[in-house]
Design a protein around this motif. Structure first.
Motif, PDB file in Angstrom:
ATOM      1  N   LYS A   1       0.055  16.277  13.561  1.00 61.84           N
ATOM      2  CA  LYS A   1      -0.037  14.879  13.128  1.00 61.84           C
ATOM      3  C   LYS A   1       0.753  14.769  11.829  1.00 61.84           C
ATOM      4  CE  LYS A   1      -4.618  13.918  14.976  1.00 61.84           C
ATOM      5  NZ  LYS A   1      -6.010  13.564  14.623  1.00 61.84           N
ATOM      6  N   VAL A   2       1.554  13.727  11.705  1.00 64.61           N
ATOM      7  CA  VAL A   2       2.414  13.536  10.543  1.00 64.61           C
ATOM      8  C   VAL A   2       1.941  12.289   9.793  1.00 64.61           C
ATOM      9  CG1 VAL A   2       4.779  13.216   9.747  1.00 64.61           C
ATOM     10  CG2 VAL A   2       4.326  14.603  11.775  1.00 64.61           C
ATOM     11  N   PHE A   3       1.617  12.466   8.505  1.00 66.61           N
ATOM     12  CA  PHE A   3       1.141  11.382   7.654  1.00 66.61           C
ATOM     13  C   PHE A   3       2.172  11.116   6.563  1.00 66.61           C
ATOM     14  CE2 PHE A   3      -2.591  13.358   9.463  1.00 66.61           C
ATOM     15  CZ  PHE A   3      -3.391  12.285   9.804  1.00 66.61           C
ATOM     16  N   GLY A   4       2.234   9.858   6.095  1.00 62.02           N
ATOM     17  CA  GLY A   4       3.229   9.500   5.101  1.00 62.02           C
ATOM     18  C   GLY A   4       2.667   8.723   3.933  1.00 62.02           C
ATOM     19  N   TYR A   5       3.398   8.786   2.825  1.00 61.85           N
ATOM     20  CA  TYR A   5       3.039   8.118   1.568  1.00 61.85           C
ATOM     21  C   TYR A   5       4.345   7.876   0.836  1.00 61.85           C
ATOM     22  CZ  TYR A   5       0.550   7.696  -2.964  1.00 61.85           C
ATOM     23  OH  TYR A   5       0.031   7.270  -4.165  1.00 61.85           O
ATOM     24  N   THR A   6       4.467   6.742   0.196  1.00 65.65           N
ATOM     25  CA  THR A   6       5.667   6.464  -0.575  1.00 65.65           C
ATOM     26  C   THR A   6       5.281   5.915  -1.945  1.00 65.65           C
ATOM     27  OG1 THR A   6       7.776   5.289  -0.589  1.00 65.65           O
ATOM     28  CG2 THR A   6       5.938   4.142   0.406  1.00 65.65           C
ATOM     29  N   THR A   7       6.076   6.228  -2.941  1.00 69.08           N
ATOM     30  CA  THR A   7       5.791   5.762  -4.294  1.00 69.08           C
ATOM     31  C   THR A   7       6.577   4.483  -4.562  1.00 69.08           C
ATOM     32  OG1 THR A   7       7.604   6.959  -5.340  1.00 69.08           O
ATOM     33  CG2 THR A   7       5.542   8.159  -5.060  1.00 69.08           C
ATOM     34  N   ASN A   8       6.298   3.870  -5.692  1.00 72.35           N
ATOM     35  CA  ASN A   8       7.043   2.663  -6.075  1.00 72.35           C
ATOM     36  C   ASN A   8       8.500   2.980  -6.395  1.00 72.35           C
ATOM     37  OD1 ASN A   8       4.883   0.923  -5.790  1.00 72.35           O
ATOM     38  ND2 ASN A   8       4.130   1.386  -7.839  1.00 72.35           N
ATOM     39  N   THR A   9       8.787   4.241  -6.698  1.00 69.12           N
ATOM     40  CA  THR A   9      10.154   4.661  -7.015  1.00 69.12           C
ATOM     41  C   THR A   9      10.868   5.244  -5.791  1.00 69.12           C
ATOM     42  OG1 THR A   9       9.332   6.797  -7.780  1.00 69.12           O
ATOM     43  CG2 THR A   9       9.648   5.078  -9.446  1.00 69.12           C
ATOM     44  N   ARG A  10      10.329   4.989  -4.600  1.00 70.93           N
ATOM     45  CA  ARG A  10      10.915   5.386  -3.314  1.00 70.93           C
ATOM     46  C   ARG A  10      10.925   6.893  -3.069  1.00 70.93           C
ATOM     47  NH1 ARG A  10      16.073   2.267  -4.100  1.00 70.93           N
ATOM     48  NH2 ARG A  10      16.904   4.223  -3.361  1.00 70.93           N
ATOM     49  N   ILE A  11      10.068   7.632  -3.734  1.00 71.89           N
ATOM     50  CA  ILE A  11       9.869   9.040  -3.405  1.00 71.89           C
ATOM     51  C   ILE A  11       8.868   9.082  -2.261  1.00 71.89           C
ATOM     52  CG2 ILE A  11       9.059  11.279  -4.259  1.00 71.89           C
ATOM     53  CD1 ILE A  11      11.661  10.335  -5.562  1.00 71.89           C
ATOM     54  N   LYS A  12       9.133   9.906  -1.265  1.00 72.96           N
ATOM     55  CA  LYS A  12       8.270   9.954  -0.085  1.00 72.96           C
ATOM     56  C   LYS A  12       7.556  11.295  -0.008  1.00 72.96           C
ATOM     57  CE  LYS A  12      12.085   7.490   1.530  1.00 72.96           C
ATOM     58  NZ  LYS A  12      12.975   7.789   0.461  1.00 72.96           N
ATOM     59  N   PHE A  13       6.290  11.246   0.357  1.00 69.42           N
ATOM     60  CA  PHE A  13       5.495  12.446   0.589  1.00 69.42           C
ATOM     61  C   PHE A  13       5.120  12.479   2.062  1.00 69.42           C
ATOM     62  CE2 PHE A  13       4.074  11.274  -3.846  1.00 69.42           C
ATOM     63  CZ  PHE A  13       4.859  12.210  -4.481  1.00 69.42           C
ATOM     64  N   VAL A  14       5.232  13.652   2.667  1.00 65.31           N
ATOM     65  CA  VAL A  14       4.862  13.832   4.066  1.00 65.31           C
ATOM     66  C   VAL A  14       3.924  15.036   4.138  1.00 65.31           C
ATOM     67  CG1 VAL A  14       5.710  14.367   6.387  1.00 65.31           C
ATOM     68  CG2 VAL A  14       7.049  12.894   4.884  1.00 65.31           C
ATOM     69  N   ILE A  15       2.806  14.847   4.815  1.00 67.22           N
ATOM     70  CA  ILE A  15       1.869  15.939   5.060  1.00 67.22           C
ATOM     71  C   ILE A  15       1.706  16.063   6.566  1.00 67.22           C
ATOM     72  CG2 ILE A  15      -0.525  16.714   4.849  1.00 67.22           C
ATOM     73  CD1 ILE A  15      -0.615  15.471   2.101  1.00 67.22           C
TER      74      ILE A  15
ATOM     75  N   GLU B   1       0.858  -1.177   0.000  1.00 61.75           N
ATOM     76  CA  GLU B   1       0.000   0.000   0.000  1.00 61.75           C
ATOM     77  C   GLU B   1       0.899   1.234   0.000  1.00 61.75           C
ATOM     78  OE1 GLU B   1      -3.110   2.564   0.066  1.00 61.75           O
ATOM     79  OE2 GLU B   1      -3.328   0.393  -0.113  1.00 61.75           O
ATOM     80  N   LEU B   2       0.616   2.180  -0.897  1.00 66.22           N
ATOM     81  CA  LEU B   2       1.437   3.382  -0.980  1.00 66.22           C
ATOM     82  C   LEU B   2       1.174   4.325   0.191  1.00 66.22           C
ATOM     83  CD1 LEU B   2       1.100   4.080  -4.800  1.00 66.22           C
ATOM     84  CD2 LEU B   2       2.938   2.893  -3.612  1.00 66.22           C
ATOM     85  N   TYR B   3      -0.084   4.397   0.615  1.00 63.37           N
ATOM     86  CA  TYR B   3      -0.455   5.266   1.724  1.00 63.37           C
ATOM     87  C   TYR B   3      -0.065   4.591   3.030  1.00 63.37           C
ATOM     88  CZ  TYR B   3      -3.429   7.817   4.992  1.00 63.37           C
ATOM     89  OH  TYR B   3      -3.902   8.538   6.053  1.00 63.37           O
ATOM     90  N   LEU B   4       0.742   5.257   3.836  1.00 63.17           N
ATOM     91  CA  LEU B   4       1.238   4.669   5.073  1.00 63.17           C
ATOM     92  C   LEU B   4       0.455   5.104   6.298  1.00 63.17           C
ATOM     93  CD1 LEU B   4       5.034   5.086   4.314  1.00 63.17           C
ATOM     94  CD2 LEU B   4       3.632   3.036   4.043  1.00 63.17           C
ATOM     95  N   GLY B   5      -0.426   6.082   6.139  1.00 61.09           N
ATOM     96  CA  GLY B   5      -1.267   6.521   7.245  1.00 61.09           C
ATOM     97  C   GLY B   5      -0.539   7.444   8.201  1.00 61.09           C
ATOM     98  N   LEU B   6      -1.072   7.495   9.413  1.00 63.11           N
ATOM     99  CA  LEU B   6      -0.494   8.343  10.453  1.00 63.11           C
ATOM    100  C   LEU B   6       0.844   7.756  10.881  1.00 63.11           C
ATOM    101  CD1 LEU B   6      -0.904  10.744  12.445  1.00 63.11           C
ATOM    102  CD2 LEU B   6      -1.905   9.074  14.010  1.00 63.11           C
ATOM    103  N   LEU B   7       1.905   8.545  10.718  1.00 62.31           N
ATOM    104  CA  LEU B   7       3.233   8.091  11.122  1.00 62.31           C
ATOM    105  C   LEU B   7       3.423   8.284  12.618  1.00 62.31           C
ATOM    106  CD1 LEU B   7       5.331   9.559   8.179  1.00 62.31           C
ATOM    107  CD2 LEU B   7       4.388   7.254   8.411  1.00 62.31           C
TER     108      LEU B   7
END
Length: 138
Positions: free
Chosen positions: A68-82, A55-61
């Motif tokens: 609150k810090v949320f995370g997401y990662t792509t298949n190419t290992r790029i990470k998004f943090v909101i 799953e790309l969406y990692l939820g609440l980190l």
């Protein structure tokens, strides 16, 4: 909605960081990079399981008293943090998930630009406008 949006590269270098006005920029940068440790732990745990159902969406980190810090990662290992305010209780998990999908689509558009060099800082005005609309909730 969001007080900070970060796009982190494969080697954990920041490609893009947006911080809301009137916020402690250095503190939010720190929180975004602290979230990378949790992202690496979650990705490593998923990689140990058999199958390719990641799953790309990692939820609440993690959550602090203020954010609150949320995370997401792509298949190419790029990470998004909101990062959002902890006091914002109206924000649901599926809304955060949609924010990440929109951010991922915007990032894909940047990478598809023939003048963008992968791994370089994102300086696109269109990406800035998209992030502005994303955090405004449009």
């Amino acid at each position: 909605m969001a007080v900070c949006v970060a796009v982190i590269g494969k080697e954990n270098s920041p490609l893009y960081v947006w911080v809301g006005s009137g916020r402690e920029e250095l503190h939010l940068h720190y929180l975004a990079h602290t979230g990378l440790d949790v992202i690496q732990e979650k990705v490593a745990a998923v990689n140990k399981t058999p199958g390719d159902t990641r799953e790309l969406y990692l939820g609440l980190l993690y959550a602090s008293e203020e954010y609150k810090v949320f995370g997401y990662t792509t298949n190419t290992r790029i990470k998004f943090v909101i990062i959002t305010d902890a006091a914002n209780t109206t924000l649901r998990d599926n809304e955060i998930r949609m924010m990440f999908r929109r951010l991922h689509n915007m990032y894909t558009n940047v990478v598809c630009n023939p003048f963008y060099i992968p791994g370089e800082q994102i300086t696109s005005r269109e990406f800035d406008k998209g992030v502005g609309a994303l955090v405004a909730g449009n």
